[in-house]
Design a protein around this motif. Structure first.
Motif, PDB file in Angstrom:
ATOM      1  N   THR A  90     104.551  -1.265  41.445  1.00  0.00           N
ATOM      2  CA  THR A  90     104.854  -2.404  42.316  1.00  0.00           C
ATOM      3  C   THR A  90     103.635  -3.307  42.477  1.00  0.00           C
ATOM      4  OG1 THR A  90     106.438  -1.047  43.541  1.00  0.00           O
ATOM      5  CG2 THR A  90     105.721  -3.090  44.585  1.00  0.00           C
ATOM      6  N   ALA A  91     102.466  -2.704  42.690  1.00  0.00           N
ATOM      7  CA  ALA A  91     101.237  -3.482  42.851  1.00  0.00           C
ATOM      8  C   ALA A  91     100.942  -4.308  41.601  1.00  0.00           C
ATOM      9  CB  ALA A  91     100.064  -2.555  43.174  1.00  0.00           C
ATOM     10  N   LEU A  92     101.161  -3.726  40.430  1.00  0.00           N
ATOM     11  CA  LEU A  92     100.948  -4.469  39.182  1.00  0.00           C
ATOM     12  C   LEU A  92     101.814  -5.715  39.141  1.00  0.00           C
ATOM     13  CD1 LEU A  92     100.786  -1.792  36.322  1.00  0.00           C
ATOM     14  CD2 LEU A  92      98.925  -3.159  37.246  1.00  0.00           C
ATOM     15  N   ASN A  93     103.089  -5.554  39.489  1.00  0.00           N
ATOM     16  CA  ASN A  93     104.002  -6.691  39.463  1.00  0.00           C
ATOM     17  C   ASN A  93     103.605  -7.752  40.485  1.00  0.00           C
ATOM     18  OD1 ASN A  93     105.917  -5.871  37.408  1.00  0.00           O
ATOM     19  ND2 ASN A  93     106.567  -4.279  38.804  1.00  0.00           N
ATOM     20  N   THR A  94     103.121  -7.309  41.649  1.00  0.00           N
ATOM     21  CA  THR A  94     102.660  -8.243  42.679  1.00  0.00           C
ATOM     22  C   THR A  94     101.469  -9.048  42.178  1.00  0.00           C
ATOM     23  OG1 THR A  94     103.421  -6.805  44.481  1.00  0.00           O
ATOM     24  CG2 THR A  94     101.710  -8.415  45.020  1.00  0.00           C
ATOM     25  N   VAL A  95     100.515  -8.364  41.544  1.00  0.00           N
ATOM     26  CA  VAL A  95      99.314  -9.034  41.036  1.00  0.00           C
ATOM     27  C   VAL A  95      99.662 -10.019  39.921  1.00  0.00           C
ATOM     28  CG1 VAL A  95      97.127  -8.698  39.817  1.00  0.00           C
ATOM     29  CG2 VAL A  95      97.749  -7.179  41.703  1.00  0.00           C
ATOM     30  N   VAL A  96     100.497  -9.598  38.990  1.00  0.00           N
ATOM     31  CA  VAL A  96     100.870 -10.477  37.878  1.00  0.00           C
ATOM     32  C   VAL A  96     101.552 -11.741  38.398  1.00  0.00           C
ATOM     33  CG1 VAL A  96     102.404 -10.718  35.887  1.00  0.00           C
ATOM     34  CG2 VAL A  96     100.992  -8.686  36.117  1.00  0.00           C
ATOM     35  N   GLU A  97     102.448 -11.572  39.364  1.00  0.00           N
ATOM     36  CA  GLU A  97     103.128 -12.735  39.939  1.00  0.00           C
ATOM     37  C   GLU A  97     102.131 -13.680  40.612  1.00  0.00           C
ATOM     38  OE1 GLU A  97     106.716 -13.808  43.129  1.00  0.00           O
ATOM     39  OE2 GLU A  97     106.200 -11.716  42.700  1.00  0.00           O
TER      40      GLU A  97
END
Length: 328
Positions: free
Chosen positions: A146-153
């Motif tokens: 989830t954190a990865l997706n948050t950062v990429v966004e």
């Protein structure tokens, strides 16, 4: 022969991460499936010391699988670091009839669990919950995806501004001791450079890379930096250094901070939490203790807590190579 488990306590400890609620739900419902009582312990080890308990059943965890944070709250307990505090916590558990624990947290939480197990012979199982993905014995910790997706966004949005103004952005992400978030999110977001604690890029090489980017026609650049990177004392000092040596760059800093811990957990984290929660309860019922449940080669496995605490997660060398090629 191990003593039969009748009542399991579940707590969340340390920093929160998306997927903790899904793990709580899995523990509670697995207990119900096996006709075992389950008790929620509020505010981690501090709540255990204070006897802040609540009986939990299948309906008490309705509609939390999709929520970030933790309904049981979390805290860091200095009292639990003392023998007196742990003795008080044990007394409350015995008084409540709780005979085993599922601890959802990181290495600090697991250290407390291991000490507690050694002192009182109390059955414990750990579930890795931290966005940093820095725990040995699992390829993925709860919240990491989830954190990865948050950062990429977030980086995608920052790039829009960087391109519009021909700016260089330093984006700092979480990762005090590990660069998993920075490396994976950096590749996923197309960062020109990625700075992580495991690899000392060096100031000279960073400047050379930025000069090459400028010479190749790139009008804007994104550099993703793990907070534990050693290249500069702080990301702001690094900004000043680059501006002093490459005055042609208009540099900005964006520190993503705690937004990386929040938000709706991804499907991956929800499924992982469910699998880990089921395995944690079933392991206790099978008489196993002092282990962490984790994911290895898409199988749920058990790792001794001592190894999970003392071991170190390795950065993916192949991803480092991919990162170098992609920054060309």
């Amino acid at each position: 022969m191990s003593k039969a488990i009748k009542k399991i306590g579940v707590l969340t400890s340390g920093g929160d991460s998306p997927g903790m609620n899904a793990a709580i739900r899995a523990v509670v419902r697995t207990c119900a499936y096996y006709n075992i009582e389950c008790v929620g312990i509020y505010r981690g080890y501090q709540g255990m010391i204070e006897g802040d308990f609540k009986e939990m059943g299948p309906r008490s965890v309705n509609n939390i699988v999709n929520k970030g944070g933790t309904v049981l709250k979390t805290a860091r307990s200095k009292d639990f670091m003392t023998a007196e505090g742990r003795k008080k916590a044990h007394g409350h558990l015995v008084e409540a009839g709780i005979d085993s624990l599922v601890i959802i947290g990181g290495d600090g939480s697991f250290t407390g669990a291991e000490v507690f197990n050694k002192e009182f012979g109390f059955p414990v199982i750990g579930i890795p919950g931290t966005i940093d993905n820095d725990i040995f014995g699992t390829t993925h910790t709860l919240g990491y995806d989830t954190a990865l997706n948050t950062v990429v966004e977030a980086v995608d949005k920052i790039r829009d501004t960087a391109s519009s103004h021909n700016r260089l952005f330093f984006v700092e992400v979480m990762g005090r001791d590990a660069g998993h978030i920075a490396l994976n999110a950096g590749i996923g977001a197309g960062a020109e450079e990625i700075l992580i604690p495991e690899e000392n890029l060096g100031l000279d090489r960073l400047l050379e890379s930025l000069q090459r980017s400028k010479a190749s026609g790139k009008a804007s650049s994104i550099v993703v930096i793990a907070e534990g990177d050693k290249i500069g004392k702080t990301v702001f000092e690094l900004k000043d250094y680059v501006e002093a040596n490459l005055p042609e760059y208009d540099v900005r800093v964006s520190v993503l901070g705690h937004m990386q811990r929040g938000g709706t957990p991804s499907c991956f984290d929800r499924v992982l939490a469910s699998r880990l929660g089921v395995k944690a309860v079933e392991s206790l019922l099978q008489g196993k203790s002092n282990y962490m449940v984790g994911l290895m080669h898409d199988k749920i496995t058990l790792t001794p807590l001592e190894q999970a605490i003392k071991g170190s997660s390795k950065i993916d060398e192949e991803l480092l190579r991919v990162s170098d090629i992609m920054s060309t």
